[in-house]
Write a protein that holds these residues in place. Sequence first.
Motif, PDB file in Angstrom:
ATOM      1  N   LYS A 181     122.741   6.910  37.802  1.00 11.02           N
ATOM      2  CA  LYS A 181     121.476   6.895  38.654  1.00 11.02           C
ATOM      3  C   LYS A 181     121.604   7.056  40.034  1.00 11.02           C
ATOM      4  CE  LYS A 181     121.353   1.908  39.222  1.00 11.02           C
ATOM      5  NZ  LYS A 181     120.589   0.523  38.801  1.00 11.02           N
ATOM      6  N   GLU A 182     122.907   6.934  40.530  1.00 14.09           N
ATOM      7  CA  GLU A 182     123.190   7.383  42.134  1.00 14.09           C
ATOM      8  C   GLU A 182     123.430   8.886  42.099  1.00 14.09           C
ATOM      9  OE1 GLU A 182     125.585   3.884  44.044  1.00 14.09           O
ATOM     10  OE2 GLU A 182     125.864   3.267  41.930  1.00 14.09           O
ATOM     11  N   LEU A 183     123.862   9.546  41.233  1.00 13.67           N
ATOM     12  CA  LEU A 183     124.466  10.805  41.421  1.00 13.67           C
ATOM     13  C   LEU A 183     123.340  11.589  41.325  1.00 13.67           C
ATOM     14  CD1 LEU A 183     127.526  10.112  39.016  1.00 13.67           C
ATOM     15  CD2 LEU A 183     127.430  10.054  41.544  1.00 13.67           C
ATOM     16  N   GLU A 184     123.182  12.377  42.358  1.00 13.98           N
ATOM     17  CA  GLU A 184     121.942  13.420  42.411  1.00 13.98           C
ATOM     18  C   GLU A 184     122.549  14.800  42.642  1.00 13.98           C
ATOM     19  OE1 GLU A 184     118.803  12.881  41.755  1.00 13.98           O
ATOM     20  OE2 GLU A 184     118.869  10.652  41.715  1.00 13.98           O
ATOM     21  N   PRO A 185     122.065  15.777  41.813  1.00 16.75           N
ATOM     22  CA  PRO A 185     122.433  17.236  42.063  1.00 16.75           C
ATOM     23  C   PRO A 185     122.192  17.676  43.471  1.00 16.75           C
ATOM     24  CG  PRO A 185     120.578  17.299  40.704  1.00 16.75           C
ATOM     25  CD  PRO A 185     120.977  15.691  40.819  1.00 16.75           C
ATOM     26  N   VAL A 186     122.805  18.615  43.852  1.00 17.83           N
ATOM     27  CA  VAL A 186     122.440  19.349  44.924  1.00 17.83           C
ATOM     28  C   VAL A 186     122.331  20.806  44.709  1.00 17.83           C
ATOM     29  CG1 VAL A 186     123.153  20.049  47.604  1.00 17.83           C
ATOM     30  CG2 VAL A 186     123.791  17.767  46.430  1.00 17.83           C
ATOM     31  N   THR A 187     121.286  21.251  45.122  1.00 18.48           N
ATOM     32  CA  THR A 187     120.933  22.654  44.773  1.00 18.48           C
ATOM     33  C   THR A 187     121.503  23.627  45.914  1.00 18.48           C
ATOM     34  OG1 THR A 187     118.843  22.719  45.880  1.00 18.48           O
ATOM     35  CG2 THR A 187     119.006  21.919  43.598  1.00 18.48           C
TER      36      THR A 187
ATOM     37  N   GLY B  68     125.428  22.773  40.605  1.00 17.40           N
ATOM     38  CA  GLY B  68     125.021  21.477  40.663  1.00 17.40           C
ATOM     39  C   GLY B  68     125.368  20.434  39.920  1.00 17.40           C
ATOM     40  N   SER B  69     126.005  21.012  38.856  1.00 17.53           N
ATOM     41  CA  SER B  69     126.279  19.950  37.703  1.00 17.53           C
ATOM     42  C   SER B  69     127.519  18.817  38.042  1.00 17.53           C
ATOM     43  CB  SER B  69     127.002  20.706  36.308  1.00 17.53           C
ATOM     44  OG  SER B  69     126.097  21.402  35.766  1.00 17.53           O
ATOM     45  N   VAL B  70     128.424  19.289  39.012  1.00 24.46           N
ATOM     46  CA  VAL B  70     129.476  18.402  39.493  1.00 24.46           C
ATOM     47  C   VAL B  70     129.005  17.456  40.740  1.00 24.46           C
ATOM     48  CG1 VAL B  70     131.629  18.204  40.363  1.00 24.46           C
ATOM     49  CG2 VAL B  70     131.275  20.025  38.887  1.00 24.46           C
ATOM     50  N   ALA B  71     129.048  16.036  40.335  1.00 23.92           N
ATOM     51  CA  ALA B  71     128.626  15.098  41.296  1.00 23.92           C
ATOM     52  C   ALA B  71     129.644  14.626  42.163  1.00 23.92           C
ATOM     53  CB  ALA B  71     128.112  13.888  40.652  1.00 23.92           C
ATOM     54  N   TYR B  72     129.336  14.893  43.472  1.00 27.27           N
ATOM     55  CA  TYR B  72     130.364  14.582  44.521  1.00 27.27           C
ATOM     56  C   TYR B  72     130.084  13.123  45.291  1.00 27.27           C
ATOM     57  CZ  TYR B  72     132.258  19.363  44.107  1.00 27.27           C
ATOM     58  OH  TYR B  72     132.560  20.444  43.595  1.00 27.27           O
ATOM     59  N   LEU B  73     130.876  12.497  45.988  1.00 25.05           N
ATOM     60  CA  LEU B  73     130.926  11.207  46.736  1.00 25.05           C
ATOM     61  C   LEU B  73     130.784  11.620  48.148  1.00 25.05           C
ATOM     62  CD1 LEU B  73     132.937   9.178  44.313  1.00 25.05           C
ATOM     63  CD2 LEU B  73     130.453   9.525  44.026  1.00 25.05           C
TER      64      LEU B  73
END
Length: 257
Positions: free
Chosen positions: A73-79, A56-61
């Motif tokens: 602040k907009e980038l939340e991890p996805v588990t 979940g470290s890499v933030a996608y858009l």
Amino acid sequence: MSTLFAQEKVTLGEHRVCVGFTSVDTGNLGLHVGDNARAVQMSRVLLDRELGLMEGSVAYLNQVHGIHVATDKELEPVTRRDAAEKSGAELLETAPVADAAISENARALAVMVADCVPLVFCASRQEGFPLMAVAHAGRRGLLDGVIQQTLASLEAKGATGIQVWVGPSICGKCYEVPSAMHDESVAQHPELDSETSWGTPALDLPAAAVAIASRHHLVARVSTEFNACTFENKNLFSHRRGAPHGRIAGVIWKEEQ
């Protein structure tokens, strides 16, 4: 064995930043192309591991061909639990609607493409970890200013010595467009002017991306070393070429020491 198409490591002061572009072997990283959400998330998890990062470290858009630059602040991890319980559409909704992102706190970033231009940025600053950013520049986003917006965001956060990588995208010899679209686009950015290898109007997105980035007064380097043509290279996903369908990504992350 690495599934990355290309990778480079950059030393900025006491920090090490890594830039990479994925390949077909990495798997489809896009949730918006009709693939199974769990399969996409597993490809993302495996990429995390390959990069030496926690899940979940890499933030996608959620990319929409716009010019918004997402911040930390907009980038939340996805588990993995999220991936198991949510549909692809629901997972996509958890990502910020943006076509660029900038991180001040060493959050790994990804930008997905399948013919559009992926740009990856890093920059020194007076204090703290180096700034990292990514941008998605298709024809519309490039014309509307997504690259300039990303560079302006870096400048506003104190960037110096900005380095830019222009990743794999469709080349000017393969990106055929209608004559009216060609003329309208070239009127705004002459560097877009091109012709296909079969003699019809075309646009050279990477050439224009390089020109736009190079004009910024804080840009110290623009690398095109990894700008292979997605249409011609079967190790890369291409929307225009068709199967296999998917999205590659430009990624930037902090090397763990």
